[in-house]
Design an enzyme around this catalytic site. Sequence first.
Site, PDB file in Angstrom:
ATOM      1  N   TYR A  24      -0.668 -11.477  -2.781  1.00 30.90           N
ATOM      2  CA  TYR A  24      -1.474 -10.440  -3.449  1.00 30.90           C
ATOM      3  C   TYR A  24      -2.817 -11.022  -3.907  1.00 30.90           C
ATOM      4  O   TYR A  24      -3.884 -10.444  -3.636  1.00 30.90           O
ATOM      5  CB  TYR A  24      -0.682  -9.890  -4.644  1.00 30.90           C
ATOM      6  CG  TYR A  24      -1.469  -9.041  -5.607  1.00 30.90           C
ATOM      7  CD1 TYR A  24      -1.897  -7.760  -5.266  1.00 30.90           C
ATOM      8  CD2 TYR A  24      -1.781  -9.516  -6.889  1.00 30.90           C
ATOM      9  CE1 TYR A  24      -2.617  -6.979  -6.170  1.00 30.90           C
ATOM     10  CE2 TYR A  24      -2.491  -8.741  -7.793  1.00 30.90           C
ATOM     11  CZ  TYR A  24      -2.907  -7.478  -7.433  1.00 30.90           C
ATOM     12  OH  TYR A  24      -3.618  -6.697  -8.325  1.00 30.90           O
TER      13      TYR A  24
ATOM     14  N   THR B 238      -0.306  -3.192  -4.842  1.00 33.15           N
ATOM     15  CA  THR B 238      -0.138  -3.877  -6.134  1.00 33.15           C
ATOM     16  C   THR B 238       1.269  -4.433  -6.365  1.00 33.15           C
ATOM     17  O   THR B 238       1.534  -4.992  -7.428  1.00 33.15           O
ATOM     18  CB  THR B 238      -0.480  -2.913  -7.298  1.00 33.15           C
ATOM     19  OG1 THR B 238       0.294  -1.716  -7.139  1.00 33.15           O
ATOM     20  CG2 THR B 238      -1.944  -2.570  -7.334  1.00 33.15           C
TER      21      THR B 238
HETATM   22  N1  NAP Z   1      -1.596  -2.943 -12.697  1.00 33.91           N
HETATM   23  C1  NAP Z   1      -2.072  -4.084 -13.172  1.00 33.91           C
HETATM   24  O1  NAP Z   1      -1.498  -4.695 -14.082  1.00 33.91           O
HETATM   25  C2  NAP Z   1      -3.352  -4.656 -12.631  1.00 33.91           C
HETATM   26  C3  NAP Z   1      -3.788  -5.885 -13.136  1.00 33.91           C
HETATM   27  C4  NAP Z   1      -4.987  -6.426 -12.644  1.00 33.91           C
HETATM   28  C5  NAP Z   1      -5.709  -5.737 -11.688  1.00 33.91           C
HETATM   29  N2  NAP Z   1      -5.249  -4.561 -11.204  1.00 33.91           N
HETATM   30  C6  NAP Z   1      -6.037  -3.886 -10.159  1.00 33.91           C
HETATM   31  O2  NAP Z   1      -6.378  -2.581 -10.607  1.00 33.91           O
HETATM   32  C7  NAP Z   1      -6.424  -1.679  -9.499  1.00 33.91           C
HETATM   33  C8  NAP Z   1      -5.579  -0.471  -9.747  1.00 33.91           C
HETATM   34  O3  NAP Z   1      -4.361  -0.837 -10.352  1.00 33.91           O
HETATM   35  P1  NAP Z   1      -3.294   0.256 -10.801  1.00 33.91           P
HETATM   36  O4  NAP Z   1      -2.461  -0.356 -11.850  1.00 33.91           O
HETATM   37  O5  NAP Z   1      -3.977   1.559 -11.044  1.00 33.91           O
HETATM   38  O6  NAP Z   1      -2.456   0.335  -9.461  1.00 33.91           O
HETATM   39  P2  NAP Z   1      -1.356   1.411  -9.020  1.00 33.91           P
HETATM   40  O7  NAP Z   1      -0.970   2.276 -10.150  1.00 33.91           O
HETATM   41  O8  NAP Z   1      -0.317   0.633  -8.277  1.00 33.91           O
HETATM   42  O9  NAP Z   1      -2.179   2.294  -7.985  1.00 33.91           O
HETATM   43  C9  NAP Z   1      -2.553   1.825  -6.747  1.00 33.91           C
HETATM   44  C10 NAP Z   1      -2.827   3.013  -5.869  1.00 33.91           C
HETATM   45  O10 NAP Z   1      -3.169   2.515  -4.567  1.00 33.91           O
HETATM   46  C11 NAP Z   1      -2.595   3.420  -3.648  1.00 33.91           C
HETATM   47  N3  NAP Z   1      -2.326   2.840  -2.340  1.00 33.91           N
HETATM   48  C12 NAP Z   1      -1.488   1.828  -2.034  1.00 33.91           C
HETATM   49  N4  NAP Z   1      -1.423   1.681  -0.698  1.00 33.91           N
HETATM   50  C13 NAP Z   1      -2.233   2.619  -0.157  1.00 33.91           C
HETATM   51  C14 NAP Z   1      -2.579   2.978   1.167  1.00 33.91           C
HETATM   52  N5  NAP Z   1      -2.066   2.362   2.238  1.00 33.91           N
HETATM   53  N6  NAP Z   1      -3.446   3.991   1.351  1.00 33.91           N
HETATM   54  C15 NAP Z   1      -3.969   4.657   0.299  1.00 33.91           C
HETATM   55  N7  NAP Z   1      -3.671   4.379  -0.973  1.00 33.91           N
HETATM   56  C16 NAP Z   1      -2.805   3.364  -1.209  1.00 33.91           C
HETATM   57  C17 NAP Z   1      -1.268   3.829  -4.236  1.00 33.91           C
HETATM   58  O11 NAP Z   1      -0.868   5.043  -3.630  1.00 33.91           O
HETATM   59  P3  NAP Z   1       0.560   5.708  -3.913  1.00 33.91           P
HETATM   60  O12 NAP Z   1       0.427   6.329  -5.275  1.00 33.91           O
HETATM   61  O13 NAP Z   1       0.703   6.678  -2.815  1.00 33.91           O
HETATM   62  O14 NAP Z   1       1.553   4.588  -3.857  1.00 33.91           O
HETATM   63  C18 NAP Z   1      -1.606   3.942  -5.714  1.00 33.91           C
HETATM   64  O15 NAP Z   1      -1.950   5.253  -6.079  1.00 33.91           O
HETATM   65  C19 NAP Z   1      -6.019  -2.502  -8.285  1.00 33.91           C
HETATM   66  O16 NAP Z   1      -7.176  -2.951  -7.636  1.00 33.91           O
HETATM   67  C20 NAP Z   1      -5.284  -3.693  -8.869  1.00 33.91           C
HETATM   68  O17 NAP Z   1      -5.376  -4.824  -8.025  1.00 33.91           O
HETATM   69  C21 NAP Z   1      -4.095  -4.000 -11.659  1.00 33.91           C
END
Ligand code: NAP
Length: 337
Positions: free
Chosen positions: A143, A74
């Site tokens: 991304y 992300t």
């Molecule tokens: N945040 C936003 O504003 C936003 C907006 C639109 C859509 N989304 C979508 O919503 C979803 C979740 O977002 P979020 O905000 O919850 O994201 P987040 O807090 O960044 O969490 C993403 C998670 O993915 C894990 N991850 C990353 N690389 C990895 C790997 N190689 N192997 C296993 N796990 C891995 C990370 O692990 P670590 O904790 O170990 O780093 C983290 O726990 C995503 O699909 C994102 O595209 C988010």
Amino acid sequence: MSFPSFELLDHKRPILVFGRDGQIGKALQVSLNHIKAPVVYLGRSDCDLSNESLITKVLNKFQPQIIINAAAYTAVDKAEDTSQHELVFAINTKAPALMAHHIANVPHGILVHYSTDYVFSDTKKTPYLEVDVAGPVEQLCVYGQSKLAGEKAIEESFNFSHNSNYVNCQDKRSRYFILRTSWVYGDGDNFIRNILRLGSVRDRLNVVVDQLGTPTSAQWLAELGVMLVETTLESGVYHAVPDGETSWHALAVFAIEIAAASGDGMKLKSQNIIPISAREYPFIVARPYNSRLSNEKLKKALSAIGYMSEYPNWQEQVECYVNASVKQSLKINWQVK
Ligand SMILES: NC(=O)c1ccc[n+]([C@@H]2O[C@H](COP(=O)([O-])OP(=O)(O)OC[C@H]3O[C@@H](n4cnc5c(N)ncnc54)[C@H](OP(=O)(O)O)[C@@H]3O)[C@@H](O)[C@H]2O)c1
């Protein structure tokens, strides 16, 4: 509330949640609390999603009937670095493709996958609909490209499976839900949390006013994902945001005013949050001017199956977040950063 689809599940097979330690992943741990089936939450240390053979091993080991994928690369700006491209596509495209390939071939299987407004190229002036064509890829950031490719891989896996084997049979058909969302906040690094942290130490702040979107609660997204598993809703892409829209500036003002009203010692007064244009803010990747997603399809679908009682608006969710979770958990941090 009845769970027509949930009764069809094999409760001996665990629900697999990827992204345990992210904002939505943490929220899923709360939302899945009431589920009587076993749930396995996987973080990066359990299954590194850049490692294809490890993913296959994990899927073979657990044989899940349901996967909720809240994991993703992300870091939008960092993803632009060419050294990261392979990793970004491995996590955001290949990993969901493997999950889809597994679930598509499981009778009554369900994949819930979170995606983003970054799959659109920021050319539309009104909220994006699910039927709007995403891309073109050459106009997306890395991304966005990787998330769009992930969506397509999921759709292709399910289409291929439904056209080619026994899961084709309608009464056993596996399903997927791609939930595109925007401006997520929960237990993790996010805009609102940063504004509150800065508001406790700064007396003036510049915030972008000409980009629009809908702040979305990670907890609500988690609840929605779990609810979809429990429904008979059709597979597809759904735009999952609450009602309403705002700018980053208006969101900052709203959050600071709520925090101030709750007596939480904000140094920053809302009138000292200065609106600036996005051109004045040094992003590596330009953020979309239009992050607005129309939620009409989701609302209609939920309404048709009787889940429509209280569709939220962004203000009530943000108010709740500022008053409860952020205020509590960051009280100490606000003072030291
Ligand atoms: N945040 C936003 O504003 C936003 C907006 C639109 C859509 N989304 C979508 O919503 C979803 C979740 O977002 P979020 O905000 O919850 O994201 P987040 O807090 O960044 O969490 C993403 C998670 O993915 C894990 N991850 C990353 N690389 C990895 C790997 N190689 N192997 C296993 N796990 C891995 C990370 O692990 P670590 O904790 O170990 O780093 C983290 O726990 C995503 O699909 C994102 O595209 C988010």
